[in-house]
Design a protein around this motif. Structure first.
Motif, PDB file in Angstrom:
ATOM      1  N   SER A  85       0.807  -1.230   0.000  1.00  0.00           N
ATOM      2  CA  SER A  85       0.000   0.000   0.000  1.00  0.00           C
ATOM      3  C   SER A  85       0.835   1.272   0.000  1.00  0.00           C
ATOM      4  O   SER A  85       0.318   2.345   0.285  1.00  0.00           O
ATOM      5  N   VAL A  89      -0.696   5.015   0.678  1.00  0.00           N
ATOM      6  CA  VAL A  89      -0.331   5.684   1.924  1.00  0.00           C
ATOM      7  C   VAL A  89       0.253   7.064   1.639  1.00  0.00           C
ATOM      8  O   VAL A  89      -0.141   8.070   2.247  1.00  0.00           O
ATOM      9  N   HIS A  90       1.182   7.144   0.693  1.00  0.00           N
ATOM     10  CA  HIS A  90       1.833   8.424   0.422  1.00  0.00           C
ATOM     11  C   HIS A  90       0.909   9.397  -0.304  1.00  0.00           C
ATOM     12  O   HIS A  90       1.018  10.624  -0.103  1.00  0.00           O
ATOM     13  N   ARG A  92      -2.281   9.630   0.260  1.00  0.00           N
ATOM     14  CA  ARG A  92      -3.106  10.198   1.340  1.00  0.00           C
ATOM     15  C   ARG A  92      -2.342  11.305   2.061  1.00  0.00           C
ATOM     16  O   ARG A  92      -2.897  12.359   2.383  1.00  0.00           O
ATOM     17  N   GLN A  93      -1.070  11.063   2.343  1.00  0.00           N
ATOM     18  CA  GLN A  93      -0.259  12.111   2.972  1.00  0.00           C
ATOM     19  C   GLN A  93      -0.139  13.326   2.064  1.00  0.00           C
ATOM     20  O   GLN A  93      -0.201  14.473   2.532  1.00  0.00           O
ATOM     21  N   LEU A 141      -3.777   6.201   8.152  1.00  0.00           N
ATOM     22  CA  LEU A 141      -3.323   5.482   6.975  1.00  0.00           C
ATOM     23  C   LEU A 141      -3.687   4.018   7.108  1.00  0.00           C
ATOM     24  O   LEU A 141      -3.144   3.299   7.943  1.00  0.00           O
ATOM     25  N   GLN A 253       2.763  -3.667   4.293  1.00  0.00           N
ATOM     26  CA  GLN A 253       2.852  -2.890   5.523  1.00  0.00           C
ATOM     27  C   GLN A 253       1.937  -3.502   6.582  1.00  0.00           C
ATOM     28  O   GLN A 253       0.906  -2.956   6.951  1.00  0.00           O
ATOM     29  N   THR A 279       2.437   5.368  10.210  1.00  0.00           N
ATOM     30  CA  THR A 279       3.216   4.869   9.083  1.00  0.00           C
ATOM     31  C   THR A 279       3.981   3.626   9.483  1.00  0.00           C
ATOM     32  O   THR A 279       4.309   3.426  10.658  1.00  0.00           O
TER      33      THR A 279
END
Length: 443
Positions: A85, A89-90, A92-93, A141, A253, A279
């Motif tokens: 993912s 994840v990134h 979303r950040q 996340l 993750q 994270t």
């Protein structure tokens, strides 16, 4: 002292043509890239640049997650986005950072850049006073979805079932924590790392601690950060099915039940407006340590980032060989203290386990670090439960001779004992404490 490995900054491809450089959309992107969050995070810097360049050039109406993973994060051509993912994840950040930019530094911009949910393309539209994005709340996340086993239950299927259950429970815990209203002040010592106007990263362990057991290989932080290291842990003798499973664990993750329980406990203590991001240890970049506050969950065997701070601590985790007995070594025992404190023989057994709560300054002193490391999962979970209990927090303050919530950082480490039954902590005791000077020396 553990030296910090050098993290290379990703390259940004060929020279941009004049037409793109003169495009007002690209000029907006360049202004955003010069702000602090993007200067400190190489991953977000590279991601925004790649997505924006692709979008402005209009090379395709659709940008696939796999394409982004390969181009930006250096994933293998055959990697599975369903099991890894990192891109989601990134992104979303990245959405969070864009919202923050246009709510604060970029509030006078004439263009707005946004990435709609379900897309990886950057959209640009004129700014309107009533259409500016509000600052985003807590960023949660979620891990990647995992596929259930359909074959006959074998050893590898049981392992897959365990990590699948952990991933699902992790997502539920994060969702519940994120949707819990909390208007109460953040209690000490969590208040040292969850502060108004500052980012807080909760860094959880990943599945590599399981893979290292099969490889019989101790993991250093420097190795951990090398490209392709996770795949190198997979034994050459593994059959095709086992290799697929181990690749999944190594590159996904996933985390432990203890870490997700601890994360849920900490998120419940955070107010709704806090900038808290969760994270995986494998997704963290060392440049991100230069700013903000951090919570690290796990010992160096499961979360190698913790080794950066080991030299500042009196109680150090020792493992007798990969998967061997684990204990805390007391570097400078005080009267009445033991030289070692040994925990459970394995996770899930009954008996005494230990963990440490440590509050430290980051290397440059601009942020705070809270470390919760248990010898086994029960020890880590116990530490988060202690921080969630007002009476236990009061016991910790008294043991450290702290009167009230300190207005300035009061760095410390505390060795906590817990009695575990059936994999869950049921009682706690504060065994020993140390104050830590701002220079990082225990006293």
């Amino acid at each position: 002292m553990v030296s910090r490995p050098t993290i290379p900054t990703p390259g940004f491809g060929p020279q941009l043509e004049p037409a793109l450089r003169s495009d007002r959309r690209w000029q907006l992107v360049e202004r955003i890239l010069l702000t602090g969050p993007f200067q400190k995070s190489a991953n977000l810097h590279t991601l925004l640049r790649y997505l924006a360049e692709h979008s402005i050039r209009n090379e395709s109406p659709f940008l696939a997650e796999r394409q982004v993973g390969i181009a930006v994060f250096g994933k293998a051509d055959d990697y599975s986005p369903a099991e890894d993912s990192a891109v989601r994840v990134h992104v979303r950040q990245l959405r969070l950072r864009l919202h923050e930019y246009f709510a604060v530094e970029g509030r006078h911009e004439e263009l707005i850049a946004d990435i709609p949910k379900g897309s990886y393309l950057v959209e640009f539209h004129p700014a309107e006073a009533d259409a500016r994005p509000a600052p985003a709340p807590v960023a949660v996340l979620a891990p990647a979805p995992v596929r259930s086993a359909s074959r006959r239950i074998q050893i590898r299927d049981l392992l897959l079932l365990l990590v699948t259950s952990a991933a699902v429970f992790f997502g539920i815990a994060w969702y519940r924590a994120a949707h819990r209203s909390n208007d109460q002040p953040v209690p000490w010592p969590v208040s040292a790392v969850i502060q108004p106007g500052q980012d807080t990263h909760i860094v959880v362990s990943d599945g590599n601690s399981m893979v290292r057991l099969l490889a019989n290989h101790e993991i250093t932080l420097e190795e951990y950060l090398q490209p392709g290291f996770r795949s190198s842990l997979i034994p050459k003798r593994a059959d095709a099915g086992m290799s697929r499973l181990l690749n999944y664990i190594a590159n996904s993750q996933l985390t432990s039940l203890a870490d997700l329980a601890a994360t849920s406990s900490l998120m419940r203590l955070a107010p709704e407006h806090a900038h808290v991001m969760v994270t995986s240890a494998s997704a963290l970049n060392e440049r991100e340590l230069e700013d903000g506050n951090f919570v690290f969950l796990g010992s160096p065997t499961s979360n190698p980032w913790v080794s950066l701070f080991a030299d500042q601590l009196n109680f150090q985790v020792v493992e007798d060989g990969v998967g061997g007995r684990m204990y805390f070594r007391n570097k400078k025992p005080l009267p009445g203290e033991q030289a070692t404190y040994e925990g459970l023989s394995q996770t899930g057994s009954a008996g005494e386990d230990y963990g440490t709560i440590s509050l430290l300054a980051t290397g440059d002193g601009r942020g705070q670090v809270l470390i919760l490391q248990g010898l086994r999962q029960e020890g880590t979970e116990a530490l988060a439960e202690l921080l969630s209990d007002p009476d236990k927090r009061l016991q910790l303050m008294r043991a450290l001779a702290i009167d009230g919530d300190p207005k300035t950082p009061d760095y410390f480490e505390a060795l906590v004992g817990t009695h575990a039954v059936a994999g869950a902590p049921v009682s706690f005791s504060i065994v020993a404490t140390r104050k830590i000077s701002p220079s990082g020396q225990s006293r």
